[in-house]
Design an enzyme around this catalytic site. Structure first.
Site, mmCIF file in Angstrom:
data_model
loop_
_atom_site.group_PDB
_atom_site.id
_atom_site.type_symbol
_atom_site.label_atom_id
_atom_site.label_comp_id
_atom_site.label_asym_id
_atom_site.label_seq_id
_atom_site.Cartn_x
_atom_site.Cartn_y
_atom_site.Cartn_z
ATOM 1 N N TYR A 84 -13.981 -16.789 -8.792
ATOM 2 C CA TYR A 84 -12.885 -16.880 -9.742
ATOM 3 C C TYR A 84 -11.489 -17.396 -8.997
ATOM 4 O O TYR A 84 -11.422 -17.170 -7.795
ATOM 5 C CB TYR A 84 -12.385 -15.643 -10.421
ATOM 6 C CG TYR A 84 -12.410 -14.480 -9.648
ATOM 7 C CD1 TYR A 84 -10.848 -14.387 -9.263
ATOM 8 C CD2 TYR A 84 -13.162 -13.615 -9.428
ATOM 9 C CE1 TYR A 84 -10.696 -13.086 -8.439
ATOM 10 C CE2 TYR A 84 -13.187 -12.415 -8.675
ATOM 11 C CZ TYR A 84 -11.582 -12.267 -8.160
ATOM 12 O OH TYR A 84 -11.449 -11.085 -7.076
ATOM 13 N N GLU A 88 -8.927 -7.131 4.059
ATOM 14 C CA GLU A 88 -8.493 -8.485 3.329
ATOM 15 C C GLU A 88 -7.702 -9.475 4.292
ATOM 16 O O GLU A 88 -7.968 -10.607 3.975
ATOM 17 C CB GLU A 88 -7.329 -7.702 2.336
ATOM 18 C CG GLU A 88 -7.968 -7.140 1.202
ATOM 19 C CD GLU A 88 -7.182 -5.853 0.521
ATOM 20 O OE1 GLU A 88 -5.935 -5.803 0.938
ATOM 21 O OE2 GLU A 88 -7.484 -4.992 -0.155
ATOM 22 N N TYR A 127 -9.500 -16.031 -13.931
ATOM 23 C CA TYR A 127 -10.523 -16.908 -14.553
ATOM 24 C C TYR A 127 -11.584 -17.407 -13.750
ATOM 25 O O TYR A 127 -11.430 -18.204 -12.940
ATOM 26 C CB TYR A 127 -9.758 -17.913 -15.366
ATOM 27 C CG TYR A 127 -8.438 -17.422 -16.398
ATOM 28 C CD1 TYR A 127 -9.192 -16.638 -17.524
ATOM 29 C CD2 TYR A 127 -7.411 -17.405 -16.076
ATOM 30 C CE1 TYR A 127 -8.270 -16.284 -18.537
ATOM 31 C CE2 TYR A 127 -6.569 -17.026 -17.126
ATOM 32 C CZ TYR A 127 -6.909 -16.319 -18.407
ATOM 33 O OH TYR A 127 -6.288 -15.811 -19.177
ATOM 34 N N VAL A 130 -18.046 -15.692 -23.398
ATOM 35 C CA VAL A 130 -17.383 -16.339 -22.480
ATOM 36 C C VAL A 130 -17.864 -15.867 -20.938
ATOM 37 O O VAL A 130 -17.659 -16.399 -19.947
ATOM 38 C CB VAL A 130 -15.730 -16.325 -22.477
ATOM 39 C CG1 VAL A 130 -15.458 -14.762 -21.881
ATOM 40 C CG2 VAL A 130 -15.050 -17.475 -21.880
ATOM 41 N N PHE A 143 -15.993 -8.720 -16.309
ATOM 42 C CA PHE A 143 -14.643 -9.333 -16.785
ATOM 43 C C PHE A 143 -13.914 -8.292 -17.147
ATOM 44 O O PHE A 143 -14.224 -7.139 -17.676
ATOM 45 C CB PHE A 143 -15.194 -10.248 -18.026
ATOM 46 C CG PHE A 143 -15.424 -11.827 -17.761
ATOM 47 C CD1 PHE A 143 -15.776 -12.027 -16.634
ATOM 48 C CD2 PHE A 143 -16.031 -12.424 -18.795
ATOM 49 C CE1 PHE A 143 -16.420 -13.171 -16.181
ATOM 50 C CE2 PHE A 143 -16.258 -13.656 -18.549
ATOM 51 C CZ PHE A 143 -16.553 -14.153 -17.275
ATOM 52 N N TYR A 192 0.821 -1.203 -0.091
ATOM 53 C CA TYR A 192 0.017 -0.050 -0.061
ATOM 54 C C TYR A 192 0.746 1.298 -0.190
ATOM 55 O O TYR A 192 0.425 2.096 -0.896
ATOM 56 C CB TYR A 192 -1.129 0.059 1.121
ATOM 57 C CG TYR A 192 -2.333 -0.881 0.820
ATOM 58 C CD1 TYR A 192 -3.353 -0.469 0.498
ATOM 59 C CD2 TYR A 192 -2.259 -2.296 1.191
ATOM 60 C CE1 TYR A 192 -4.517 -0.893 0.007
ATOM 61 C CE2 TYR A 192 -3.330 -3.019 0.813
ATOM 62 C CZ TYR A 192 -4.704 -2.494 0.406
ATOM 63 O OH TYR A 192 -5.672 -3.102 -0.049
#
Length: 404
Positions: A192, A139, A209, A272, A391, A97
């Site tokens: 993902y 996080e 992905y 996709v 995406f 950061y």
């Protein structure tokens, strides 16, 4: 815990909104130029989004949203969660950061020149670290949840390609199993995987992905479309074979199936964008066989519609209703158990076939998502009924702010 921003700081941030609207992308472009000069930081980014300008544009919109909502930060909850999930997928850590702070504040000064007074620099420094502390805290929670869960892990884990299959001429699926032989973290359908990939001639690359496999199986599957000029997608298609090892982060993402709901589900996808939805579909069929499902998908041709046979089989058994749209076929062949249409999924068709009790899961090109989301909002569906995934780098400020 971050201390609330004082009134003076919030007033200064609000006053910079016009400058951000005028120069935001210039500031973030300069910021990335500074960040990417540091190898340890450069390797954290998807560099293709730098080349096409999407990453600076997306960040400029996020910074603008932050400034515009500095007096109502609760409105940014969804955006903050999305950023935190993305950071976890990329293994962003607290020590990264300060690099971003230095680059952002330096870029503001460089682009705005004398207009970037010491007061403005001080206010943006406080605002940055206020948000950074929130992200770092969230996080940390996610990392701990992952590492403490069955099959979870921290950092990168080696996975071997167990099999690959050509779904269409442009989409290939890769089944991945852990090299260590351990158990798998049960992902949420729609999430993902993030990858750290060493592509010859292109150094270290980062990509996300969607997982196209059903939660709970003994592998993860990703289904990747070959992109023209795409460094990583081309490498995956042309080079990666059974037995190859890839470095993978724990599943992440805030776009996932609500398994607690019993409402009907409409999957609305194109191209996709179907990949996270295929995981959701598998989960629904397995865990909620009585839930009403409508699968709506658009592609150029039937030959380019990945997983079409699987969906047709479910449709033929009455498990779901299905509509396939083929933009480049004037008279598409009949599909077992499903409806076929020439042309693209239109907002007119969507309005005529709307299910007001359903939750819509939308994924595809940005323009497709914008059209579908706008049409559903115009029909007064609630925000909870309209869920969508980005995406690449999201570059639509309203979609970024309001994604559920």
């Amino acid at each position: 815990m971050s201390q609330p921003l004082d009134e003076k700081t919030r007033a200064i941030i609000s006053a910079t909104v016009p400058a951000l609207k005028a120069h935001g992308t210039a500031i973030t472009t300069e910021m990335y130029k500074r960040l990417l000069s540091t190898p340890a930081i450069r390797d954290l980014f998807n560099l293709s989004h730098q080349q096409d300008g999407e990453q600076p544009k997306a960040l400029a919109l996020a910074v603008l949203c932050y400034a515009e909502h500095i007096n109502n930060l609760g409105a940014l909850g969804g955006m903050v969660e999305r950023i935190a999930e993305k950071h976890v997928g990329l293994n962003i850590l607290p020590e990264h950061y300060p690099y971003v702070a230095e680059a952002l504040l330096g870029a503001i000064g460089h682009v705005l020149g004398d207009a970037a007074t010491p007061e403005i620099a001080d206010a943006w420094g406080k605002a940055y670290w206020f948000l950074a502390d929130i992200l770092i805290g969230r996080e940390k929670q996610i990392y701990e949840e992952h590492e403490g869960a069955p099959g979870g892990w921290a950092g990168w884990r080696a996975f071997r390609v167990r099999s690959r299959r050509e779904e269409t001429s442009t989409i290939a699926s890769f089944e991945l199993v852990p090299v260590d032989g351990g158990t798998l973290f049960r992902h949420k359908a729609g999430q993902y995987l993030s990858f750290k990939l060493d592509v010859p001639g292109h150094d270290s690359q980062r990509r996300n992905y969607s997982i196209s496999s059903t939660p709970g199986v003994d592998h993860y599957r990703i289904s990747v479309r070959r992109q023209e000029g795409g460094v990583v997608s081309t490498w995956l298609h042309d080079t990666v074979q059974v037995g190859d090892v890839l470095q993978v982060a724990n599943p992440a993402g805030d776009f996932f199936l609500d398994e607690t709901s019993e409402s009907p589900v409409v999957f609305l996808t194109a191209g996709v964008g179907l990949t996270p939805v295929i995981s959701m579909l598998g989960d629904l069929v397995q865990a909620s066989p009585n839930r009403k499902i409508h699968y709506v998908y658009g592609s150029d041709t039937a030959a380019l519609a990945a997983f079409r046979a699987e969906v047709e089989e479910l449709a033929s058994r009455g498990v779901l209703a299905a509509d396939f749209f083929y933009a480049k076929e004037r008279a598409p062949a009949e599909s077992p158990g499903a409806n076929t249409h020439a042309g693209r999924v239109t907002t007119t068709w969507l309005r005529e076939n709307i299910d007001r009790s359903a939750t819509y899961y939308i994924c595809g090109p940005d323009s497709f998502m914008r059209d579908m989301v706008d049409a559903l909002r115009a029909e007064h569906l609630s925000a909870k009924q309209i869920r969508y995934e980005f995406f690449g780098s999201a570059a639509d400020p309203d979609l970024v702010l309001s994604a559920a």
